[in-house]
Enzyme design. Structure first.
Site, PDB file in Angstrom:
ATOM      1  N   SER A  53     -44.052 -25.857  -7.117  1.00 27.22           N
ATOM      2  CA  SER A  53     -43.837 -24.622  -6.124  1.00 27.22           C
ATOM      3  C   SER A  53     -44.945 -24.778  -5.097  1.00 27.22           C
ATOM      4  O   SER A  53     -46.100 -24.906  -5.511  1.00 27.22           O
ATOM      5  CB  SER A  53     -43.656 -23.333  -6.739  1.00 27.22           C
ATOM      6  OG  SER A  53     -43.774 -22.351  -5.812  1.00 27.22           O
ATOM      7  N   TYR A  77     -41.366 -23.159   0.217  1.00 24.12           N
ATOM      8  CA  TYR A  77     -41.372 -22.015   0.643  1.00 24.12           C
ATOM      9  C   TYR A  77     -41.856 -22.080   2.042  1.00 24.12           C
ATOM     10  O   TYR A  77     -43.118 -22.367   2.306  1.00 24.12           O
ATOM     11  CB  TYR A  77     -42.032 -20.863   0.007  1.00 24.12           C
ATOM     12  CG  TYR A  77     -41.293 -20.354  -1.486  1.00 24.12           C
ATOM     13  CD1 TYR A  77     -40.513 -19.353  -1.317  1.00 24.12           C
ATOM     14  CD2 TYR A  77     -41.784 -21.285  -2.563  1.00 24.12           C
ATOM     15  CE1 TYR A  77     -40.037 -18.829  -2.630  1.00 24.12           C
ATOM     16  CE2 TYR A  77     -41.106 -20.735  -3.699  1.00 24.12           C
ATOM     17  CZ  TYR A  77     -40.218 -19.527  -3.889  1.00 24.12           C
ATOM     18  OH  TYR A  77     -39.717 -19.293  -5.004  1.00 24.12           O
ATOM     19  N   THR A 103     -36.290 -23.861  -0.523  1.00 21.64           N
ATOM     20  CA  THR A 103     -35.982 -22.337  -0.679  1.00 21.64           C
ATOM     21  C   THR A 103     -35.450 -21.853   0.317  1.00 21.64           C
ATOM     22  O   THR A 103     -35.991 -21.600   1.456  1.00 21.64           O
ATOM     23  CB  THR A 103     -37.275 -21.680  -1.375  1.00 21.64           C
ATOM     24  OG1 THR A 103     -38.008 -22.550  -2.492  1.00 21.64           O
ATOM     25  CG2 THR A 103     -36.703 -20.357  -1.976  1.00 21.64           C
ATOM     26  N   LYS A 171     -32.129 -24.945  -2.474  1.00 26.09           N
ATOM     27  CA  LYS A 171     -32.434 -24.145  -3.706  1.00 26.09           C
ATOM     28  C   LYS A 171     -31.942 -22.471  -3.187  1.00 26.09           C
ATOM     29  O   LYS A 171     -32.460 -21.998  -2.303  1.00 26.09           O
ATOM     30  CB  LYS A 171     -33.762 -24.075  -4.224  1.00 26.09           C
ATOM     31  CG  LYS A 171     -33.901 -23.292  -5.621  1.00 26.09           C
ATOM     32  CD  LYS A 171     -35.113 -23.252  -6.270  1.00 26.09           C
ATOM     33  CE  LYS A 171     -34.992 -22.509  -7.458  1.00 26.09           C
ATOM     34  NZ  LYS A 171     -35.181 -20.975  -7.252  1.00 26.09           N
ATOM     35  N   HIS A 195     -32.167 -16.812  -7.705  1.00 25.92           N
ATOM     36  CA  HIS A 195     -33.574 -16.586  -7.774  1.00 25.92           C
ATOM     37  C   HIS A 195     -33.987 -15.766  -9.066  1.00 25.92           C
ATOM     38  O   HIS A 195     -34.811 -14.955  -9.074  1.00 25.92           O
ATOM     39  CB  HIS A 195     -34.040 -16.124  -6.510  1.00 25.92           C
ATOM     40  CG  HIS A 195     -35.488 -16.535  -6.066  1.00 25.92           C
ATOM     41  ND1 HIS A 195     -35.672 -17.448  -5.413  1.00 25.92           N
ATOM     42  CD2 HIS A 195     -36.563 -16.008  -6.637  1.00 25.92           C
ATOM     43  CE1 HIS A 195     -36.879 -17.795  -4.897  1.00 25.92           C
ATOM     44  NE2 HIS A 195     -37.499 -16.855  -5.913  1.00 25.92           N
TER      45      HIS A 195
END
Length: 300
Positions: A53, A77, A103, A171, A195
């Site tokens: 991530s 992100y 994301t 996602k 999530h």
């Protein structure tokens, strides 16, 4: 972080292809603020994919060094600073990551009441080693950033596609309409995910949204499932409903808390063994024989 488990076929692992990348099928995982090096090594040992991530507390270089032979994807992100996004994407591509996972279900952080109750404040304590200023090259604590671009929209996907040859996975898709838009915008895959239930109360469970999304894409792109996987039986149900693999989050954290890297290995082995047993007891000799006929929706 996400880890992808192997497809079992006559006691052997077979590989699926997503947009030209090969990965092992069935289970995956994603802790964020725990030792990513432990998890990446466990994933490499199991022959499965590890997804790192943006919010990893280890540097990307450290994660690659911990498991140099592992298969890695990167979960982005989207930051308001486009140059920073570009810098990160180019970095992961140069480090050998094989896919970009964007994301799409966090335009802002949801009301995480458990964090408030337990006085967990990552904004004050999590140092993100890969989110340095492109101009200054410094490390930025989470608190000092506006970390999420709330303006991102479907049209922005062409910008990401223009800067990387990595397959793009979205996602956070939960609906037929968004799945159809994902196909229209030429992404390579979808991760059906709510999530971990931490963004918006009362949204469908990932498994409940899976069938709608699988039907919507009509086999044009691969669909994966994230969330709610606790047993090998859960893996079987997800595959029966059309997922190509599943991802794990909390179980990997529990393994890390229990015994670090070896705890993660134990979690993966338990799930693989349970999945194998579930296949045997439902008469499935290979993953190809797992079908929707196994599922009675009234009992999900």
């Amino acid at each position: 972080m996400l880890i992808l488990l192997m497809e079992l076929k006559s006691n052997k692992c077979s590989q699926a292809t997503c947009g030209g990348i090969q990965h092992m099928r069935n289970i995956s995982s994603h802790p964020t603020a725990h030792p990513q090096s432990f998890s990446s090594r466990a994933a490499q040992a199991a022959g499965i994919c590890y997804i790192t991530s943006t919010y990893a507390s280890c540097s990307l270089e450290d994660i690659v060094a911990a498991a140099p032979g592992g298969l890695r994807w990167f979960q982005l992100y989207v930051h308001p600073n486009r140059q920073l996004n570009k810098q990160l994407i180019q970095k992961v591509e140069s480090l050998g990551f094989k896919a970009l996972v964007i994301t799409v279900d966090v335009p802002k952080v949801g009301n995480r009441r458990h964090n408030i109750t337990n006085q967990v404040n990552l904004m004050k304590n999590l140092l993100l080693k890969d989110l340095g200023s492109p101009e200054k090259g410094n490390l930025m604590p989470y608190l000092q950033m506006s970390p999420i671009d709330s303006s991102i929209c479907w049209d922005d996907l062409s910008w990401f596609q223009s800067m990387t040859r990595l397959p793009i996975i979205l996602k956070g898709i939960l609906t037929k309409e968004d799945a159809e838009l994902a196909v229209k915008h030429n992404v390579h895959g979808i991760i059906v995910s709510n999530h971990g239930g931490r963004q918006l109360d009362e949204v469908p469970a990932s498994i409940d949204a899976l069938t709608e999304v699988v039907a919507a894409v009509k086999g044009k792109i691969e669909v994966y499932l994230d969330g709610g996987i606790r047993t090998g039986n859960d893996v079987l149900k997800a595959l029966a409903l059309g997922a190509k693999c599943v991802f794990l989050g909390r179980p990997i954290l529990w393994g890390l808390a229990y015994k670090g890297e070896h705890g993660v290995e134990e979690v993966l082995n338990i799930l693989k063994n349970e999945f194998h047993t579930s296949m045997t007891l439902t008469g499935c000799r290979s993953v190809a024989e797992i079908s929707r006929d196994l599922i009675q929706f009234s009992r999900l």
